[in-house]
Design an enzyme around this catalytic site. Structure first.
Site, PDB file in Angstrom:
ATOM      1  N   LYS A 192       0.854  -1.190   0.000  1.00 34.86           N
ATOM      2  CA  LYS A 192       0.000   0.000   0.000  1.00 34.86           C
ATOM      3  C   LYS A 192       0.881   1.228   0.000  1.00 34.86           C
ATOM      4  CE  LYS A 192      -4.215   1.397  -0.255  1.00 34.86           C
ATOM      5  NZ  LYS A 192      -5.037   1.034  -1.413  1.00 34.86           N
ATOM      6  N   SER A 391      -8.486  -0.395  -5.031  1.00 34.10           N
ATOM      7  CA  SER A 391      -8.707   0.002  -3.644  1.00 34.10           C
ATOM      8  C   SER A 391     -10.201   0.222  -3.403  1.00 34.10           C
ATOM      9  CB  SER A 391      -7.875   1.239  -3.310  1.00 34.10           C
ATOM     10  OG  SER A 391      -7.627   1.317  -1.925  1.00 34.10           O
TER      11      SER A 391
END
Length: 592
Positions: A192, A391
């Site tokens: 991430k 996401s």
């Protein structure tokens, strides 16, 4: 005194004239916008002229200033992908259209959008009609699109880019350090990496690994399809790019990337021959946006003639945030209302959720996910992924009955993070500003940007982010029929292409929005249906004020910053990150 009254009278007359003229201009603008819907006449033996020199959105903006040549706005309106595909499909069966001419396009969009248009052109060629491409400069994006043409021509002094893909990130840590700002990061996910520009000066090893992987997948797809279209081995094409062999127009011709080196007048002569025109006569041509408004009769698709049964296409495009959205942003309230509307409409038998989003607010994403779940309980929901559905964009997709992506769609990025700036050094050392106060509890001032987080505060925030990631992976596991442990193993914020996502079970098949519509019709057992789009686009009058201010300001900023506009957008995005926990792509993917 007499002179004073003369000046006053002149001022009043002047103000009145300005008001009258302004009102007349306003009426003219509205009339001009309305006249844009006038049907265009298409002559026999016409060529459909396609030129993509504008960013392609999912839907054509309903903007009164989109085709008006004032204040720096374009004369031609920018078509959305929906109308581009409709026009090409219409031209396929239109006897007045003899072929397509593409030129000077820059493809200012993601690769999946280009893929959809390219596939529509491939389908167009089944009619036996020609496609000719010409350009003075072929970017890699436009060459990929043009590779399906029957003939590809390059200006004898022109440029063709064929060098491979690269992806670049702008790192801001050095600038933040100089300003005395610390980005305090709370995240879950090894990959991430949306926060990396705030805390690093170069890519982490994990991020470099994932970017290398998905960029390689996209490039392999790029070379494979060009190789098929041009009858050149994929490895040979790779060697051309890797050795820098394509430098001059003569190189492109020698290695069969183009069919000829010609000037524009020679191309126009060729088009005249193809359409049976004498050299002294002009080519009968029609621009793509004008053709959309033509009254030409075409064969109606028998599947799309009934208004009793409908398939709703709900467009979710842009960053996800709470509240209302527009054509270029996803507002949780706007999309939720649209989903509730189609869910309770008895005429709507199935839903296609078109997702083109890098994510955004985790809370807003969850609000939309809930509505998708409720809708799936009463009618089929098929997700069609555009350039990016990552996401939060993947979170709102995972509850659907089926997910369809393009091979070069960017997806995954299952992770969550939060950013809280510590601006103590900026305030104290740079500005000489200090703060003091009282509080009734240990955590009453949690989130105060004038000081660093305490260990206890960081632990609380980390717990919240962990909880959000647990919810994310549970939702994906339930939606995809996988274990949460498996989703965690392919999650961790890692980004995948559509082709890679198919192999690991994040999507069900590869295809475009038309495939998603066909899948929805099959699940709903529909033979005939009508397509309807949601959310409703704002009317001309509704958009009048905001259209002017937003459109003009955006274009002025773009004109001033040029290629640096991307950095400006990235900095704007970072300020949004610092508000709420985010389910967002690591960064904007820019293929150079």
């Amino acid at each position: 005194m007499k002179q004073f009254f003369k000046f006053v009278l002149a001022t009043i007359v002047g103000i009145t004239l300005v008001f009258v003229i302004g009102f007349a201009v306003l009426l003219g603008i509205i009339a001009a916008a309305a006249s844009g819907d006038t049907a265009t006449t298409v002559d026999s033996n016409s060529v459909l002229h396609i030129k993509f020199d504008y960013p392609i959105t999912e839907r054509t903006p309903n903007n009164p200033f989109n085709n008006l040549p004032f204040l720096g706005l374009d004369k031609k309106r920018s078509l959305g992908l929906n109308d581009i595909l409709t026009s090409i499909k219409k031209a396929k069966t239109d006897d007045k259209i003899k072929g397509i001419f593409m030129d000077e396009s820059y493809m200012m969009n993601g690769q999946a959008t280009t893929e959809e248009i390219r596939n529509a052109l491939i389908d167009f060629k089944k009619s036996g009609k020609f496609i000719v491409a010409y350009s003075e400069i072929y970017t890699q994006g436009f060459y990929y699109l043009a590779s399906v043409a029957d003939k590809i021509y390059l200006n004898p002094k022109g440029i063709i880019e064929f060098k491979g893909f690269s992806s670049e990130i702008t790192f801001l840590k050095g600038a933040l350090d100089k300003l005395g700002i610390e980005a305090q990061i709370i995240k879950v996910g090894t990959y991430k990496s949306a926060v990396e520009p705030l805390v690093l000066t170069k890519m982490s090893d994990a991020n470099r690994l994932q970017v290398t992987s998905y960029l390689g997948s996209m490039y392999d797809h790029f070379l494979t399809n060009i190789g098929k279209a041009r009858n050149i081995n994929k490895d040979t094409l790779f060697n051309y790019a890797n050795s820098g062999r394509i430098q001059l127009p003569e190189d492109a011709l020698k290695y069969k990337l183009v069919d000829g080196l010609k000037y524009k007048d020679e191309i126009l002569s060729d088009l005249k021959q193809r359409t049976g025109k004498q050299e002294k006569n002009d080519i009968a041509s029609v621009e793509l946006d004008d053709y959309l408004k033509s009254s030409t009769e075409t064969t109606t698709d028998p599947k799309e003639v009934s208004s009793n049964n409908r398939i709703a296409v709900v467009y979710a495009s842009g960053e996800i945030s709470g509240g209302d959205g527009d054509d270029n942003s996803i507002g949780s309230e706007t999309i939720s209302k649209a989903l509730r509307k189609v869910r309770t409409d008895n005429k709507v038998k199935a839903v296609v959720l078109r997702v083109n989003s890098p994510g955004g607010s985790s809370l807003a994403s969850d609000v939309i996910w809930r509505e998708v779940m409720l809708t799936k309980q009463v009618k089929p929901v098929i997700v069609s992924m555009g350039d990016v559905a990552a996401s939060g964009g993947y979170y709102i997709s995972c509850a659907a009955d089926s997910i369809i992506a393009e091979p070069n769609t960017i997806t995954g990025s299952i992770g969550i993070f939060a950013v809280l700036p510590n601006m103590q050094k900026l305030f104290n050392d740079k500005l000489g500003v200090t703060f003091d106060g009282v509080k009734t509890g240990k955590f009453a001032d949690l989130g105060d940007i004038s000081r660093p987080l305490t260990p206890e505060e960081r632990a609380l925030l980390q717990n919240n982010v962990n909880h959000g990631y647990d919810d994310f992976t549970k939702a994906v596991a339930a939606g995809r029929g996988k274990t949460q442990e498996y989703i965690n193993s392919i999650g961790q914020g890692r980004v995948w292409t559509g082709s890679q996502a198919l192999k690991i079970g994040l999507v069900d098949r590869l295809g475009n929005i038309n495939d998603a519509v066909a899948s929805a019709a099959k699940k709903a057992n529909l033979k005939k249906y009508k397509l309807v789009s949601y959310p409703d686009q704002k009317s001309t009058l509704d958009r009048f004020g905001e259209g002017l201010s937003a459109e003009v300001s955006t274009r002025f900023v773009k004109a001033e910053l040029g290629e640096n506009y991307r950095v400006y957008e990235q900095i704007k995005g970072i300020t949004k990150m610092m508000r709420t926990p985010q389910m967002r792509m690591p960064y904007d993917v820019v293929i150079k």
